[in-house]
Design an enzyme around this catalytic site. Sequence first.
Site, mmCIF file in Angstrom:
data_model
loop_
_atom_site.group_PDB
_atom_site.id
_atom_site.type_symbol
_atom_site.label_atom_id
_atom_site.label_comp_id
_atom_site.label_asym_id
_atom_site.label_seq_id
_atom_site.Cartn_x
_atom_site.Cartn_y
_atom_site.Cartn_z
ATOM 1 C CG LEU A 124 -1.838 -1.185 1.002
ATOM 2 C CD1 LEU A 124 -2.962 -0.994 2.723
ATOM 3 C CD2 LEU A 124 -2.897 -0.768 0.072
ATOM 4 C CD GLU A 125 2.497 3.469 3.426
ATOM 5 O OE1 GLU A 125 2.625 4.671 3.241
ATOM 6 O OE2 GLU A 125 1.664 3.933 4.592
#
Length: 268
Positions: A124-125
């Site tokens: 996600l990051e």
Amino acid sequence: MLIRRLAVLFVACVAASSAQAARCGGDFNSFIANVSADAQGAGISSATVSSALSGVTVDQGVLAFDRRQRYTFNKTFEQYVATRVGPGRINGARARLQRHAALLSRIEQQYGVPRQILVAIWGLESDFGTGDMGKLPVIRTLATLAHDCRRSELFQTELLAALQIVQRGDLPLRDLIGAYAGEIGQTQFLPSSYIKYGVDFDGDGRVDLRHSVADVLASTANLLHTNGFKMGQSYEEGSTNFEAMREWNRAVIYRKTIAYFADQLMGR
């Protein structure tokens, strides 16, 4: 995620020392001179301070972004997760689970955080370190935000932590590149979290959250473990582990997205 990091800034405030007394606003060069004195008073070497802060200027783009940034989600969970967790990212995550299986086993044993949570956050990051980790000089970004009076003490804390990262030898100044609030690396740590939770898991003598997968995943696990995450327990909304993830991101929708992504990786 900028939202999570800005929320953590309020935690960082607690650690601010009395040395951080530079007054925001006014002449920028005078402000930087005061910050330089504060940094040396906090134990940062004059050589590090000079190399990092000499010639630094205000980044108007950072200020413009900060003023237009919304710090709340305006989508439902279903709308948000559909944009963040698709087949491509799930397949990429599964490939990383296989590729780094031995490393993830060691991290699980030491920190008690399951691999699917770590890989979900990693994906996600920054798309597992292959995506956008930010392109802005962290020192300039933080100096700009510290000079601005909206959250000056908070960003002064982050600026001193960034100087400490350089002084420790974790990252050279040329590699201290990040996003619009000074987030660094593959799982986007603020400098204060970098100092507090960073782990040299590959044993090379420094904490490198931009290039070392071992350091990235172990440091992420250390953050969660330190804040109460327990192996083998539920991490769904309402659980103790879900609350432990508040240190990562206080937004419920984002934490639900991490849990959903992790469940997808486990076939649930």
